[in-house]
Design a protein around this motif. Structure first.
Motif, mmCIF file in Angstrom:
data_model
loop_
_atom_site.group_PDB
_atom_site.id
_atom_site.type_symbol
_atom_site.label_atom_id
_atom_site.label_comp_id
_atom_site.label_asym_id
_atom_site.label_seq_id
_atom_site.Cartn_x
_atom_site.Cartn_y
_atom_site.Cartn_z
ATOM 1 N N MET A 212 7.163 14.091 -17.376
ATOM 2 C CA MET A 212 6.473 15.145 -16.644
ATOM 3 C C MET A 212 6.243 14.766 -15.185
ATOM 4 N N PRO A 332 0.613 18.065 -20.922
ATOM 5 C CA PRO A 332 1.249 17.545 -22.137
ATOM 6 C C PRO A 332 2.165 16.366 -21.850
ATOM 7 N N VAL A 419 4.013 17.942 -28.763
ATOM 8 C CA VAL A 419 5.017 18.863 -28.231
ATOM 9 C C VAL A 419 6.267 18.857 -29.107
ATOM 10 N N HIS A 485 4.996 27.996 -23.674
ATOM 11 C CA HIS A 485 4.143 27.346 -22.681
ATOM 12 C C HIS A 485 4.363 25.831 -22.606
ATOM 13 N N PHE A 486 5.198 25.295 -23.491
ATOM 14 C CA PHE A 486 5.490 23.863 -23.479
ATOM 15 C C PHE A 486 6.964 23.569 -23.207
ATOM 16 N N ASP A 496 6.335 28.797 -18.410
ATOM 17 C CA ASP A 496 6.744 27.561 -19.074
ATOM 18 C C ASP A 496 5.775 26.441 -18.719
ATOM 19 N N VAL A 497 6.097 25.208 -19.126
ATOM 20 C CA VAL A 497 5.140 24.120 -18.979
ATOM 21 C C VAL A 497 4.839 23.829 -17.505
#
Length: 516
Positions: A212, A332, A419, A485-486, A496-497
């Protein structure tokens, strides 16, 4: 002056931002500042619902908005470690020594806050008209979101969206979230400091457990919708360092000198605060960093205003380590093998999922997993617990045919298995302590996951079998719904994430009011 507010829970009534001092846990100091209305940085001292202020409330109070259900569960008791500028206390000698250092830092920050507040109150500083224009924009957004939360416009002004309209129980308040999200797309502007060279800045890993960091950095650097070139028009300011890249490049595993973080990040904040006025005018409160490394929180400690005052987007969202959900946001942890996730999502329908529960991972990672292995490894064929899956077994395929995927914390509170379970359309079973779940100010995790306390690990099978088939089907359907959303998309797609992380950041900025 700066006023930080709280998104709090109430029975569809308006939570009020009662302005109290950041050092609310130190009650004497709080009373002193509140009585003199000197709070430059303030936030509620409790997570409980607020009422409208009385006439004696602080002049700097503003109203908050509620993204929760009409009848949400009561919030957990306030952890004093989530109060900004709180004093630190413990019993052991080693802890007292460490906390003594921290309390000295807090005292200095309180003095800096008081001095700056008095300076601005005396009007010796020139008004910042550019800042006032930015704050006026945010004030209008707060009113529109507040109205959405009060159901003033849901029927009269339905929100239209070409891609997606949030709805259903996976959200605490879908209409309010939608209104906030659309306003974010329209208004939110982020300035990225140009200082810093690769590989320590402006880039990061994109295909491992820390992915991320790189994915967000790459996305925001190339996002014409949110990135702004004029810092005077920005709502927040991004410090684009990568903790992972700093450690990979400069950290010697033999010497183990963690001060490399202090030198790099400390020097960087010093540079941008010297070249630009934005850090100093807000004491860093409208600046943010992002990290998924286990040492992400530690990295911010070396610049105390970054630790206590700035917005931190962290995978390791552990309140026992002073993660503050009032200003920090949980993101996440996603372990990617490729930069897009749409090819690894999906799974069997609920009727064809033959495994009750499954987990595979290191047994001695942290304090929770040993208990899971002690009670369930090789104990029951319905609860499949492995340190490593057998050679003839596919990890991902097993998740896709399992009803419940067990997601215990490891060395740190966050787990990429959450996730992974959502991608496999497997209902996550969350076993953690002091973990603030990602996007939990918007998402209702109870609608698509099962949370089991550490003490209930011996009762895991009974708990899972006690979930009716109808409830399970609803949980699994909601896992499918929340999946969007992930997802990691390249390029990023709405909702999206990446955009959910931006929305978490947007909410933190809405909760902050800066007075010039």
């Amino acid at each position: 002056m700066i006023c930080r507010t709280q998104i709090c829970r109430s029975n569809n009534q308006w939570c009020t931002l009662i302005s109290v001092t950041l050092f609310a846990v130190a009650f004497v100091a709080a009373v002193s500042y509140a009585s003199n209305r000197l709070s430059l940085l303030s936030l509620p001292s409790s997570l409980s619902p607020w009422r409208w202020p009385s006439s004696s409330s602080s002049f700097f109070s503003i109203h908050s908005f509620n993204l929760h259900h009409l009848q949400p569960p009561l919030p957990p008791p306030l952890n004093p470690k989530t109060a900004l500028y709180s004093m630190f206390h413990c019993d052991s000698d080693a802890c007292k020594k460490q906390n003594g250092k921290m309390n000295k830092v807090v005292s200095r920050l309180i003095k800096e806050l008081k001095d700056e507040t008095l300076l601005r109150r005396s009007k010796k500083k020139k008004r910042d008209e550019k800042l006032e224009k930015v704050e006026a924009e945010l004030a209008r957004a707060r009113v529109l979101i507040r109205d959405a939360g009060m159901n003033l416009s849901r029927s009269s002004y339905p929100l239209h969206d070409r891609d997606y309209v949030p709805h259903g129980s996976i959200y605490r308040n879908p209409y309010m979230f939608h209104r906030s999200y659309l306003l974010m797309e329209k208004l939110f502007k982020i300035y990225i400091y140009k200082e810093g060279e690769r590989p320590l800045f402006h880039t990061g890993p994109t295909t491992n457990i820390y992915s991320m960091e790189g994915l967000f950095l790459n996305s925001i650097e190339n996002d014409p919708n949110f990135k702004v070139s004029n810092p005077d028009k920005a709502h927040v300011y991004f410090l684009p360092f990568s903790v992972v890249m700093i450690l990979d490049t400069l950290f010697d595993p033999i010497i183990r000198d963690k001060a490399v973080l202090e030198r790099v990040i400390g020097d960087y904040v010093h540079i941008v605060s010297s070249r630009y006025p934005y850090w100093n005018r807000s004491l860093g409160s409208d600046h943010f960093m992002l990290s998924c490394h286990d040492w992400g929180p530690r990295a911010t400690w070396y610049v105390h205003s970054l630790y206590f005052t700035s917005i931190r987007l962290l995978c390791n969202a552990n309140t026992s380590e002073y993660f503050n959900p009032r200003k920090d946001a949980s993101i996440p942890e996603i372990n990617l093998l490729r930069t897009e996730t749409t090819t690894i999502t999906g799974g069997l329908p609920s009727s064809n999922r033959t495994n009750l529960a499954f987990f595979a991972g290191g047994e001695f990672h942290g304090k929770i997993r040993p208990l899971l292995f002690q009670h369930w490894k090789d104990k029951d064929e319905d609860i499949q617990v492995y340190e490593k899956v057998p050679n003839n077994v596919s990890y991902l395929d097993t998740m896709k045919r399992t009803r419940f995927c067990i997601c215990p914390s490891g060395f740190e509170v966050a787990s990429p298995r959450i996730v992974e379970a959502i991608y496999a359309e497997c209902v996550p079973v969350l076993i953690s302590q002091n973990y603030v779940l990602p996007f939990s100010d918007v998402l209702n995790w109870d609608a698509f996951s099962v949370q089991v306390s550490v003490s209930d690990i011996p009762n895991l099978k009974r708990i899972l079998l006690g979930i009716s088939e109808d409830k399970y089907k609803k949980l699994q359907e909601n896992v499918k719904k929340v999946q969007r959303h992930f997802l990691v998309n390249n390029p990023a797609k709405r909702y999206d994430v990446y955009h959910m992380i931006l929305h978490s950041l947007w909410l933190r900025r809405l909760n902050l009011q800066i007075y010039s």
